[in-house]
Design an enzyme around this catalytic site. Structure first.
Site, short mmCIF file in Angstrom:
data_model
loop_
_atom_site.label_atom_id
_atom_site.label_comp_id
_atom_site.label_asym_id
_atom_site.label_seq_id
_atom_site.Cartn_x
_atom_site.Cartn_y
_atom_site.Cartn_z
N ALA A 81 -15.65 9.97 -23.70
CA ALA A 81 -14.56 10.60 -22.94
C ALA A 81 -14.99 11.98 -22.47
CB ALA A 81 -13.32 10.72 -23.81
N THR A 125 -25.89 15.18 -21.26
CA THR A 125 -26.19 14.91 -19.85
C THR A 125 -27.36 15.73 -19.31
OG1 THR A 125 -25.34 15.33 -17.62
CG2 THR A 125 -24.30 16.56 -19.38
N GLU A 127 -27.29 17.16 -16.64
CA GLU A 127 -26.68 18.32 -15.99
C GLU A 127 -26.91 19.59 -16.84
OE1 GLU A 127 -25.49 18.05 -12.91
OE2 GLU A 127 -24.53 19.99 -12.76
N TYR A 149 -19.00 22.27 -16.27
CA TYR A 149 -19.23 20.98 -16.93
C TYR A 149 -20.52 21.04 -17.76
CZ TYR A 149 -20.77 16.07 -17.29
OH TYR A 149 -21.23 14.87 -17.74
N LYS A 153 -20.95 20.84 -21.83
CA LYS A 153 -21.74 19.76 -22.44
C LYS A 153 -22.84 20.33 -23.35
CE LYS A 153 -20.15 15.67 -20.98
NZ LYS A 153 -19.97 14.47 -21.82
N HIS A 179 -26.53 7.61 -14.04
CA HIS A 179 -26.59 6.15 -14.04
C HIS A 179 -25.34 5.62 -13.37
CE1 HIS A 179 -25.26 7.76 -17.89
NE2 HIS A 179 -24.36 6.77 -17.92
N ARG A 184 -18.95 2.42 -11.05
CA ARG A 184 -18.96 3.88 -10.95
C ARG A 184 -17.68 4.35 -10.26
NH1 ARG A 184 -20.76 8.66 -13.00
NH2 ARG A 184 -22.67 9.40 -12.02
P1 NAP Z 1 -16.10 8.34 -16.50
O1 NAP Z 1 -16.19 7.05 -15.75
O2 NAP Z 1 -15.59 9.54 -15.81
O3 NAP Z 1 -15.22 8.07 -17.80
C1 NAP Z 1 -14.76 9.13 -18.60
C2 NAP Z 1 -13.55 8.64 -19.40
O4 NAP Z 1 -13.09 9.74 -20.19
C3 NAP Z 1 -12.37 8.17 -18.56
O5 NAP Z 1 -12.00 6.90 -18.99
C4 NAP Z 1 -11.30 9.19 -18.84
O6 NAP Z 1 -10.00 8.65 -18.93
C5 NAP Z 1 -11.66 9.68 -20.23
N1 NAP Z 1 -11.09 11.02 -20.48
C6 NAP Z 1 -11.09 12.09 -19.66
N2 NAP Z 1 -10.45 13.12 -20.24
C7 NAP Z 1 -10.03 12.68 -21.47
C8 NAP Z 1 -9.31 13.29 -22.52
N3 NAP Z 1 -8.85 14.54 -22.44
N4 NAP Z 1 -9.05 12.55 -23.64
C9 NAP Z 1 -9.45 11.27 -23.72
N5 NAP Z 1 -10.14 10.63 -22.73
C10 NAP Z 1 -10.43 11.34 -21.62
O7 NAP Z 1 -17.53 8.72 -17.09
P2 NAP Z 1 -18.84 7.81 -17.30
O8 NAP Z 1 -19.67 7.86 -16.07
O9 NAP Z 1 -18.45 6.52 -17.91
O10 NAP Z 1 -19.60 8.70 -18.37
C11 NAP Z 1 -19.33 8.57 -19.77
C12 NAP Z 1 -19.76 9.84 -20.47
O11 NAP Z 1 -21.14 10.09 -20.24
C13 NAP Z 1 -19.02 11.10 -20.01
O12 NAP Z 1 -18.87 11.92 -21.14
C14 NAP Z 1 -19.99 11.75 -19.02
O13 NAP Z 1 -19.77 13.15 -18.98
C15 NAP Z 1 -21.32 11.39 -19.64
N6 NAP Z 1 -22.45 11.23 -18.74
C16 NAP Z 1 -22.36 10.40 -17.66
C17 NAP Z 1 -23.48 10.21 -16.85
C18 NAP Z 1 -23.43 9.29 -15.66
O14 NAP Z 1 -24.35 9.37 -14.82
N7 NAP Z 1 -22.49 8.37 -15.59
C19 NAP Z 1 -24.67 10.89 -17.14
C20 NAP Z 1 -24.71 11.72 -18.25
C21 NAP Z 1 -23.60 11.87 -19.07
P3 NAP Z 1 -9.12 8.26 -17.64
O15 NAP Z 1 -9.62 6.90 -17.27
O16 NAP Z 1 -7.77 8.28 -18.21
O17 NAP Z 1 -9.39 9.34 -16.62
O1 G4F Z 2 -22.70 11.85 -7.78
P1 G4F Z 2 -22.52 13.27 -8.16
O2 G4F Z 2 -21.15 13.84 -8.08
O3 G4F Z 2 -23.13 13.40 -9.62
P2 G4F Z 2 -23.65 14.66 -10.47
O4 G4F Z 2 -23.09 15.93 -10.01
O5 G4F Z 2 -25.15 14.56 -10.52
O6 G4F Z 2 -23.02 14.34 -11.91
C1 G4F Z 2 -23.08 13.03 -12.47
O7 G4F Z 2 -24.27 12.89 -13.20
C2 G4F Z 2 -24.39 13.78 -14.33
C3 G4F Z 2 -25.75 13.50 -14.97
O8 G4F Z 2 -26.69 14.41 -14.48
C4 G4F Z 2 -23.23 13.47 -15.27
F1 G4F Z 2 -23.34 14.23 -16.39
C5 G4F Z 2 -21.93 13.75 -14.58
O9 G4F Z 2 -20.84 13.44 -15.43
C6 G4F Z 2 -21.85 12.85 -13.34
O10 G4F Z 2 -21.78 11.50 -13.79
O11 G4F Z 2 -23.46 14.18 -7.26
C7 G4F Z 2 -24.86 13.92 -7.14
C8 G4F Z 2 -25.44 14.89 -6.12
C9 G4F Z 2 -25.02 16.35 -6.38
O12 G4F Z 2 -26.11 17.20 -6.13
C10 G4F Z 2 -23.93 16.59 -5.35
O13 G4F Z 2 -23.77 17.94 -4.96
O14 G4F Z 2 -24.90 14.55 -4.82
C11 G4F Z 2 -24.47 15.74 -4.19
N1 G4F Z 2 -23.47 15.42 -3.18
C12 G4F Z 2 -23.62 15.63 -1.85
N2 G4F Z 2 -22.52 15.30 -1.20
C13 G4F Z 2 -22.24 14.94 -3.40
C14 G4F Z 2 -21.64 14.85 -2.13
N3 G4F Z 2 -21.60 14.57 -4.52
C15 G4F Z 2 -20.34 14.09 -4.41
N4 G4F Z 2 -19.70 13.69 -5.53
N5 G4F Z 2 -19.70 14.00 -3.18
C16 G4F Z 2 -20.32 14.39 -2.00
O15 G4F Z 2 -19.73 14.31 -0.91
#
Ligand code: NAP
Ligand code: G4F
Length: 344
Positions: A81, A125, A127, A149, A153, A179, A184
């Site tokens: 979460a 992450t 990030e 963020y 983290k 990922h 997504r």
């Molecule tokens: P996600 O799709 O945004 O899912 C996050 C979940 O957290 C959502 O279901 C959200 O609930 C829940 N949440 C938000 N605020 C909360 C709160 N206050 N209490 C309880 N639950 C809460 O994220 P994800 O992509 O699956 O990523 C999972 C985790 O990995 C996150 O911690 C993210 O920061 C981390 N992460 C993701 C990536 C990536 O590339 N995907 C990379 C590195 C780390 P709602 O559905 O109600 O909004």
């Molecule tokens: O897809 P993004 O929003 O992902 P970002 O910022 O890399 O974060 C994701 O990955 C992290 C792991 O490194 C997670 F921890 C985090 O929770 C999340 O899942 O943006 C990717 C890149 C950024 O540089 C952003 O500035 O795309 C660039 N971008 C350019 N135009 C955009 C846009 N991003 C978004 N969301 N929307 C745009 O229009």
């Protein structure tokens, strides 16, 4: 059979991890925020909605966390979460710090008070590397977060390490690079691109506006990454691991790959903030730049080195960039023709 508790089970990783744990024969309990309406579309798409027990769970509410842990008594707890949108964290820094930083501590402290025997995983992450000090980034690379963020983290990461070292808990943190998947969230750039271009192809949407095309990310597939997460909690002790593919691509590369998958013939025209991507044969505008979508501080390039996870966990990504984009584009093309409202 173990009891697996997953916070954020309705998110992308939560859904894949829930299915993974169920396939291994475990009982899966998922924490959901009742305040956000509990949309189970991802669990539905994976066909596991009926098999996951949902409980009201809020990382901001310590008595709620305690009561849930008391009732569920998990063998493993995966803290997925988070307020996970980097851009949003600039507009809601306090909420982000509370959920993504203090929330981890609340959960760890409740687990410790409950006996400290639950294996714990924290979703750290890439990030956290932000303006990266070295390339590629690995477990020992110093952190330089560029967003509220990322900063929150870093706290979550170090407090997880501290509970392992100070209290002997089996606590791990996965430093996961980006990922993606058809599950997504549509706010992230990859899904924004595949959903936007699919709607354009179907004639149900207009051109896409993106903040920039230059940022580079190490994009893998969420299905691969949840296997690595699981492996971390199988080890004799908790530890920290990078999960990454080792390859980076630009947002522009992603747009081109998705456009080609959807039958466009993309070409760049113009430069800088006037750059556009156009479908050459039809002269249709696909993408333009909207500088208002940019963040106050950007992470330009991330690319990870997952050698430690490969050595110790036997983990390797199996789905490459091309296959990832193709899967996302195909899924969104289907959705754009049928149920667009349900997936955005
Ligand atoms: P996600 O799709 O945004 O899912 C996050 C979940 O957290 C959502 O279901 C959200 O609930 C829940 N949440 C938000 N605020 C909360 C709160 N206050 N209490 C309880 N639950 C809460 O994220 P994800 O992509 O699956 O990523 C999972 C985790 O990995 C996150 O911690 C993210 O920061 C981390 N992460 C993701 C990536 C990536 O590339 N995907 C990379 C590195 C780390 P709602 O559905 O109600 O909004
Ligand atoms: O897809 P993004 O929003 O992902 P970002 O910022 O890399 O974060 C994701 O990955 C992290 C792991 O490194 C997670 F921890 C985090 O929770 C999340 O899942 O943006 C990717 C890149 C950024 O540089 C952003 O500035 O795309 C660039 N971008 C350019 N135009 C955009 C846009 N991003 C978004 N969301 N929307 C745009 O229009």
């Amino acid at each position: 059979m173990e009891t697996i508790f997953i916070t954020g089970v309705l998110g992308q990783d939560g859904a894949y991890l829930a299915r993974h744990a169920l396939e291994k024969g475990h009982r899966v309990v998922g924490g959901v925020r009742s305040s956000s309406g509990a949309n189970t579309w991802r669990l539905d798409e994976l066909g596991v909605a009926r098999d996951v027990e949902l409980v009201d769970f809020e990382l901001l509410e310590e008595p709620n966390i305690r009561a849930v842990l008391d009732a569920v008594k998990p063998d493993r707890c995966f803290n997925l979460a988070a307020q996970s949108l980097v851009g949003t964290s600039f507009r809601q820094p306090l909420l982000t710090a509370d959920v993504d930083g203090m929330g981890v501590l609340r959960l760890l402290e409740c687990l410790r008070m409950a006996g400290g025997q639950t294996r714990f995983y924290q979703a750290s992450t890439s990030e956290m590397f932000g303006r990266a000090i070295e390339t590629p980034q690995r477990e020992t690379t110093p952190f330089y977060p560029r967003s509220p963020y990322g900063v929150a983290k870093v706290f979550g990461h170090f407090i997880t390490r501290n509970y392992r070292e100070a209290h002997g808990m089996h606590a791990s943190a996965g430093i996961l690079f980006n990922h993606e998947s058809p599950l997504r969230g549509a706010e992230f750039v990859t899904r924004k691109v595949t959903l936007g271009l699919a709607r354009l192809r179907r004639g149900t949407g207009g051109p896409l506006r993106l903040g920039s095309l230059d940022a580079r990310r190490d994009w893998g597939h969420a299905r691969d990454y949840v296997e690595g997460i699981w492996q971390m909690t199988e080890q004799p002790q908790g530890d920290e691991f990078v999960l990454a593919t080792g390859h980076s691509s630009s947002v522009r590369d992603f747009v081109f790959a998705a456009a080609l998958c959807l039958g466009f013939d993309p070409e760049c025209r113009g430069e800088g903030d006037n750059e556009t991507i156009v479908d050459r044969p039809s002269n249709t505008l696909l993408v333009s730049i909207d500088t208002s979508l940019r963040r106050p501080a950007e992470v330009e390039t991330l690319v990870g080195d997952a050698s430690l996870a490969s050595e110790r966990l036997g983990w390797r990504p199996t789905i490459g960039f091309g296959a990832l984009v193709a899967e996302m584009a195909a899924a969104d093309y289907q959705r754009a023709g049928h149920v667009p409202a349900a997936v955005s």
